[in-house]
Scaffold this motif. Structure first.
Motif, mmCIF file in Angstrom:
data_model
loop_
_atom_site.group_PDB
_atom_site.id
_atom_site.type_symbol
_atom_site.label_atom_id
_atom_site.label_comp_id
_atom_site.label_asym_id
_atom_site.label_seq_id
_atom_site.Cartn_x
_atom_site.Cartn_y
_atom_site.Cartn_z
ATOM 1 N N ASN A 328 -3.277 -7.236 -10.666
ATOM 2 C CA ASN A 328 -2.841 -6.989 -9.297
ATOM 3 C C ASN A 328 -2.282 -5.593 -9.086
ATOM 4 O O ASN A 328 -2.142 -5.151 -7.949
ATOM 5 N N ASP A 329 -1.928 -4.945 -10.183
ATOM 6 C CA ASP A 329 -1.341 -3.609 -10.049
ATOM 7 C C ASP A 329 -2.357 -2.495 -10.254
ATOM 8 O O ASP A 329 -2.008 -1.310 -10.244
ATOM 9 N N LEU A 330 -3.612 -2.845 -10.454
ATOM 10 C CA LEU A 330 -4.641 -1.800 -10.617
ATOM 11 C C LEU A 330 -5.016 -1.222 -9.255
ATOM 12 O O LEU A 330 -4.910 -1.892 -8.219
ATOM 13 N N PRO A 415 -6.010 -5.477 2.392
ATOM 14 C CA PRO A 415 -6.204 -6.287 3.598
ATOM 15 C C PRO A 415 -6.919 -7.613 3.330
ATOM 16 O O PRO A 415 -6.707 -8.588 4.061
ATOM 17 N N ASN A 416 -7.754 -7.650 2.292
ATOM 18 C CA ASN A 416 -8.478 -8.905 2.008
ATOM 19 C C ASN A 416 -7.585 -9.966 1.371
ATOM 20 O O ASN A 416 -8.018 -11.092 1.181
ATOM 21 N N ASN A 417 -6.409 -9.578 0.987
ATOM 22 C CA ASN A 417 -5.515 -10.517 0.300
ATOM 23 C C ASN A 417 -4.677 -11.258 1.339
ATOM 24 O O ASN A 417 -3.813 -10.666 1.984
ATOM 25 N N PRO A 418 -4.920 -12.574 1.496
ATOM 26 C CA PRO A 418 -4.163 -13.309 2.515
ATOM 27 C C PRO A 418 -2.661 -13.301 2.242
ATOM 28 O O PRO A 418 -1.877 -13.519 3.148
ATOM 29 N N LEU A 419 -2.302 -13.071 0.980
ATOM 30 C CA LEU A 419 -0.872 -13.115 0.628
ATOM 31 C C LEU A 419 -0.295 -11.705 0.448
ATOM 32 O O LEU A 419 0.689 -11.522 -0.247
#
Lengths: 425, 446
Positions: A328-330, A415-419
């Motif tokens: 998630n941090d890449l 933006p594609n990440n709902p969370l």
């Protein structure tokens, strides 16, 4: 020359290269040969209670890959099959004769405090530098509720570690099994029990192959086989990940780590050290080539450190951990494209067929005046770098960073990440 | 006067001769084969396949060796090239598959495709006596003239399709150049005959030896009697040196020397000169010179009118000869055979140099080489006379004219191998025979 001396949880050795608890450290004869060859320390092959266990014939399985022997290795040997007193006498003599080397004793006794209380003073009396708790052996002993049967239950790891710290003044290294979902749980349990260090990985439960004539798993013992412990070069990536997780995680950070798993060269060792290991333990490579491999391990590590300007191992240790991040941090905005050096290309077409069949159809197979030519189609290249891996020519295909003009964007912000986390106002 | 000419048999001990004429390149061991196979990159659109006249799926068969599937490897080879066993031994792989191997570009050392091919085909020959089955008999008969590689490849494919094949050959034994024209150590242990027996195991092929076109056979009668005819005649003539030369003892065609050596059951019976001069620059020159050395000749020199790059023998063959102690002299052409009392004593040469087009032209004073034996290896040629005057197939300069599938100008008559234009190679002959067989099958229908 770089300083290779180590102080690992209070155990000193002239270099970080130890032989792991295994057949090479079963007897004084082998251990003295290892010390003469230059090894910095040994973990003596696991001692248990008398009467000694009995071992089988044969004991090893191996994977040959494209002619490379022992790319993966497996054993079904148990702990030492010699009487306890014989081992203790030899350990005492070896430590007396080699005071500058680390002599750590691996132990495995039943999961009862009285058993540990009984054996620890005997071991301590040898003058050894520490003990390593074998919570990892995945075959034979685990069926007797020892080895990985303990290592797979964090509560047991903590309990036995605590007993050992209670009944001995020696540094206690807890050897962890990789046959577990989350390596952090037993590592944290070891720390909670007072462990001075952990070592990992022990071997991975495995069947190396099946004899298709005998219809039996290998190694075959009288027409039958059993699962054993897998090690050797093939397991290094698994070990690196587990070592790095323990070095990075908040609950285990700072706990000394002795790295084990497929280490065969100074470069392997440097990688383990960069991910947090304080010493490294070797077995398969020594069993393959003999103890003399340590010469190049010491020399190579030293030369590399000199070239990089690292004076001590402590300057190297853990240097890569900060760059070991969660997916998630890449940076999702980072972009690279494959580039084929046409002067180096030998026209094998492996990049094309790999991309064409299994990836993104981004390498064109052309004929220019009859000659083969392979070219990257930039618009379709996602920078996956499969082509660079399949290419048999070093440096022929490289991944070149592309300017995107965009800053770092991680999944947590995407933006594609709902969370997604909104940027702070 | 001393004996003018020193030609003798049995110059070496039986043990030395046995070693000198044993397999020059022994097979890969069971442990070597997978290691060598693992060097193959399994290329996409592999250049080696393109470089093989028979189009063998080389990466495919090598992968099968690597995975422990020798049967699959061998059948992949033999489906494409039924003489895969001898091609593995005699092909100049350095200018064919191995010359195209991508490892040449990478490191100058190709995968040893020839040795791997031999490994696979040897395995099948040892394990499976009859690898190919015949389709139900069609009742059609095809005549093949010439039991060399082209004729055998053609016959085998025709037989697999159920046709009945009669193969005529002028010699006592089938095999053509594989039996008579290749150095003994390249096809050791009577491999040519073993391979022919293997090919014939398919059934439906009858070999009739000792029958030559123009002698017992006529093309007209074959055409009348058979549904189709394939001509794999090879080259019957040897070129002459092009100099006036009285008949002298000790002067011989290299092909005859090689054939006699191959047929001699005991190499100790084969006479060879103490000093041998071989004139020519092809594989025949190499095979003759090297075998002369291996028979015990003391001093063997190949003389070629042009340079190493122009020799039709590959550089590997040239190296092989030199490693065997053969001296190669370039840019010299023969002027005169020297003789005494009817026996050759030497050859005088004129030095040559390349003209603007690279051809040899006279240059400067020459030299003389003393010789007890002179072997002529300046090329072979096709002799058209046996085809007959009436109704003979059309020729392109010197050879039988064919289309891409081996059809001659005569309906129902096909040809391939050295009697047609193209590289004079076993593997090319096999490819020709195979393609012609496919065309014949299409012509004959199911």
């Amino acid at each position: 020359m770089a300083d290779l001396t180590t102080n690992f949880a209070g155990i000193r050795s002239p270099n970080p290269f130890w032989l792991a608890s295994a057949p090479p450290t079963d007897k004084a004869y082998n251990v003295e040969r290892a010390f003469r060859a230059g090894w910095g320390g040994v973990v003596w092959k696991t001692l248990g209670e008398d009467p000694p266990v009995v071992n089988v014939s044969s004991r090893y399985g191996a994977i040959s890959y494209n002619g490379a022997r022992m790319a993966g290795f497996n054993n079904i040997e148990l702990i030492t099959d010699r009487p306890l007193s014989v081992n203790l006498d030899e350990i005492r003599r070896v430590k007396r004769d080699w005071p500058d080397r680390a002599v750590v004793v691996s132990l495995m006794v039943p999961c009862e405090e009285a058993s540990w209380q009984r054996i620890l003073p005997l071991v301590e009396a040898t003058g050894c530098d520490g003990v390593e708790l074998n919570f990892g052996c995945p075959h034979g002993m685990s069926e007797r509720n020892m080895g990985s049967a303990v290592g797979q239950v964090p509560d047991y790891v903590e309990m036995v570690t605590r007993w050992c710290k209670r009944h001995s003044r020696l540094p206690v290294i807890v050897k962890l099994t990789p046959n577990i979902t989350d390596i952090l749980a037993p590592a944290a349990a070891a720390r909670a029990g007072g462990a001075d260090a952990v070592s990992l990985i022990n071997t991975i439960q495995s069947i190396t192959g099946v004899d298709l004539d005998l219809m039996a798993p290998e190694p075959v013992v009288g027409g039958q086989g059993t699962h054993g412990g897998y090690c050797g070069p093939a397991v290094k990536p698994i070990a690196l990940r587990m070592v790095a997780d323990i070095a990075r995680d908040g609950a285990t950070r700072g706990l000394p780590i002795s790295g084990i798993g497929g280490i065969a060269s100074w470069r392997d060792a440097a990688e383990f050290i960069a991910l947090g290991a304080g010493t490294v333990q070797v077995c398969t490579a020594a069993m393959h080539y003999g103890f003399r491999i340590v010469t190049d391990m010491i020399d190579g590590l030293s030369n590399w450190m000199d070239a990089k300007g690292h004076r001590t191992l402590e300057e190297v240790r853990g240097r890569a951990i900060a760059n070991y991040v969660h997916w998630n941090d890449l940076d999702l905005n980072y972009k690279s494209l494959a580039r084929i050096d046409q002067d180096l290309c030998i026209r094998c077409g492996l990049c094309h067929i790999a991309c064409e069949d299994t990836s993104h159809q981004a390498i064109a197979a052309l004929r220019v005046d009859g000659a083969r030519r392979y070219e990257v189609i930039d618009a379709d290249c996602v920078g996956c770098n499969l082509c660079a891996h399949v290419c048999p020519v070093e440096h022929c295909i490289t991944m070149q960073p592309q300017p995107t003009g965009r800053g770092k964007l991680t999944w947590t912000q995407h933006p594609n990440n709902p969370l997604r986390q909104e940027a702070a106002e | 006067m001393d004996q003018v000419q020193d030609i003798a048999a049995g110059r070496l001990s039986a043990a030395e001769l046995a070693a000198n004429f044993a397999d020059a390149h022994p097979p890969l061991t069971p442990s070597e084969a997978p290691v060598e196979a693992s060097r193959c990159y399994f290329c996409h659109d592999a250049p080696c396949i393109e470089a093989c006249p028979t189009g063998i799926d080389i990466p495919g068969f090598i992968r099968a060796i690597a995975t422990g599937n020798p049967r699959g490897a061998a059948l992949t080879i033999l489906e494409a090239n039924i003489l895969g066993g001898s091609c593995a031994r005699v092909c100049p792989t350095e200018v064919l598959c191995q010359g195209a191997c991508v490892r040449m570009a990478q490191e100058g050392r190709a995968v040893n495709i020839g040795a791997l091919q031999r490994h696979a085909t040897d395995w099948l020959m040892a394990h499976e006596p009859r690898p190919f089955a015949r389709a139900p008999a069609t009742g059609r008969r095809v005549a093949v003239v010439g039991a060399g590689p082209a004729g055998l490849a053609c016959a085998h494919l025709l037989a697999r399709h159920g046709h009945e094949v009669v193969v005529f050959d002028a010699r006592a034994k089938p095999g053509g150049l594989n039996e008579y024209g290749i150095a003994a150590y390249k096809l050791a242990d009577d491999f040519a005959q073993a391979e022919i027996a293997y090919i014939l195991s398919v059934g439906g092929i009858r070999i009739v030896p000792g029958q030559a076109l123009g002698g017992d056979l006529s093309l007209a009668s074959l055409r009348a009697e058979y549904a189709a005819v394939f001509l794999g005649l090879g080259l019957q003539g040897s070129r002459d040196l092009g100099i006036a030369a009285p008949p002298l003892a000790g002067v011989q065609d290299a092909v005859a020397f090689i054939a006699a050596l191959r047929q001699a059951p005991d190499k100790a019976q084969v006479p060879v000169g103490r000093r041998v001069v071989v004139i020519g620059g092809g594989n025949t020159a190499i095979d003759a010179a090297t075998q002369a050395r291996r028979l015990g000749a003391e001093d063997v020199t190949i003389v070629y009118r042009r340079g190493p790059a122009q020799m039709s023998a590959t550089s590997k063959e040239q190296d092989w000869a030199q490693t065997n102690g053969v001296r190669i002299r370039h840019w010299a052409s023969p002027l005169r055979l020297l003789g005494e009392a009817g026996a050759v004593t030497g050859v005088s040469f004129a030095r040559t140099r390349p003209d603007a087009a690279g051809l040899a032209i006279p240059a400067g004073p020459g030299f003389t080489l003393e010789a007890d034996m002179v072997l002529k290896a300046v090329g072979q040629c096709f002799i058209a006379d046996p085809l007959g005057a009436a109704e003979a197939p059309a020729l392109v300069p010197g050879r039988i004219a064919v289309d891409a599938e081996g059809r001659t100008s005569l309906p129902g008559v096909f040809a391939g191998g050295d009697c047609t234009a193209g590289a004079d190679l076993t593997v090319r002959a096999v490819a020709d025979g195979k393609r012609a067989a496919e065309a014949i099958c299409r012509m004959l229908g199911p």
